[in-house]
Design a protein around this motif. Sequence first.
Motif, PDB file in Angstrom:
ATOM      1  N   UNK A 165       0.837  -1.205   0.000  1.00 23.90           N
ATOM      2  CA  UNK A 165       0.000   0.000   0.000  1.00 23.90           C
ATOM      3  C   UNK A 165       0.872   1.256   0.000  1.00 23.90           C
ATOM      4  N   UNK A 166       1.977   1.210   0.734  1.00 21.71           N
ATOM      5  CA  UNK A 166       2.898   2.344   0.708  1.00 21.71           C
ATOM      6  C   UNK A 166       3.411   2.609  -0.689  1.00 21.71           C
ATOM      7  N   UNK A 167       3.793   1.539  -1.374  1.00 19.21           N
ATOM      8  CA  UNK A 167       4.284   1.682  -2.750  1.00 19.21           C
ATOM      9  C   UNK A 167       3.188   2.192  -3.680  1.00 19.21           C
ATOM     10  N   UNK A 168       1.964   1.703  -3.459  1.00 19.56           N
ATOM     11  CA  UNK A 168       0.844   2.133  -4.301  1.00 19.56           C
ATOM     12  C   UNK A 168       0.618   3.643  -4.189  1.00 19.56           C
ATOM     13  N   UNK A 169       0.618   4.140  -2.956  1.00 15.04           N
ATOM     14  CA  UNK A 169       0.372   5.574  -2.767  1.00 15.04           C
ATOM     15  C   UNK A 169       1.589   6.408  -3.160  1.00 15.04           C
ATOM     16  N   UNK A 170       2.776   5.865  -3.025  1.00 18.91           N
ATOM     17  CA  UNK A 170       3.981   6.595  -3.396  1.00 18.91           C
ATOM     18  C   UNK A 170       4.133   6.704  -4.912  1.00 18.91           C
ATOM     19  N   UNK A 173      -0.275   7.144  -6.706  1.00 15.37           N
ATOM     20  CA  UNK A 173      -1.121   8.244  -6.262  1.00 15.37           C
ATOM     21  C   UNK A 173      -0.333   9.508  -5.947  1.00 15.37           C
ATOM     22  N   UNK A 174       0.999   9.365  -5.866  1.00 16.62           N
ATOM     23  CA  UNK A 174       1.888  10.496  -5.549  1.00 16.62           C
ATOM     24  C   UNK A 174       1.523  11.150  -4.221  1.00 16.62           C
ATOM     25  N   UNK A 175       0.903  10.360  -3.322  1.00 15.38           N
ATOM     26  CA  UNK A 175       0.574  10.853  -1.982  1.00 15.38           C
ATOM     27  C   UNK A 175       1.692  10.368  -1.052  1.00 15.38           C
TER      28      UNK A 175
END
Length: 208
Positions: A165-170, A173-175
């Motif tokens: 999930x960290x990788x997904x948002x990083x 999503x650029x969050x």
Amino acid sequence: QLQQQGIVLYQSNRPAEAIQVWQQALRAHRESRNAEGESRLLGNIGVAYRAMGDYAKAIDYYQQALTISQTLNNRHRVRRVLGNLCNVYAIIGQYRQALEYQHSSLNAARELQDTDGESIALANLGAAYADQGDHDAAIGYYQESLALSKQVGDRTSEASVLCNLGSAYNIWKKDHALAVEYYQDCLATARAAGDRWMEAEALSSIGF
């Protein structure tokens, strides 16, 4: 005894030798008409061929294992083999096939009320959708997997999904702030689980 010998060889990073031993055991099971043992060994050989990068042979052995497991109505093995087939098809870029097998694996886990299996299938679906570029679907499946991992107290799986999930948002999503939160949660969970590899992964990710 041959099966255990093959497991030791495989765990020693000697998959080709493990296959030779398992093939001997497979012949013995076929001669004695031990279908349960045959399906288990076929799955093991598939795993070894996957480790060697021979995906065509891995799929062939998994398919044989699946057919026998379905005939025996061994639904736990069916679920595992379906998941293995998904992973191989994802590796070779055949994502439609991968998703079909993983959805089948998820349905099997739910029918069995196998919460651990369901959590694994959901995480694998997240990875499969991520490979296909459907990032919102991937995050949704990761979140479902995370909730189940917490429910059953599987800290290792929980840490892995938190890192995903960290990788997904990083990456997608650029969050970055939310990504760091997930990575930090992953780090704390990995440390609690004593998972040094995932701890190193989280520390590396936090430093992105």
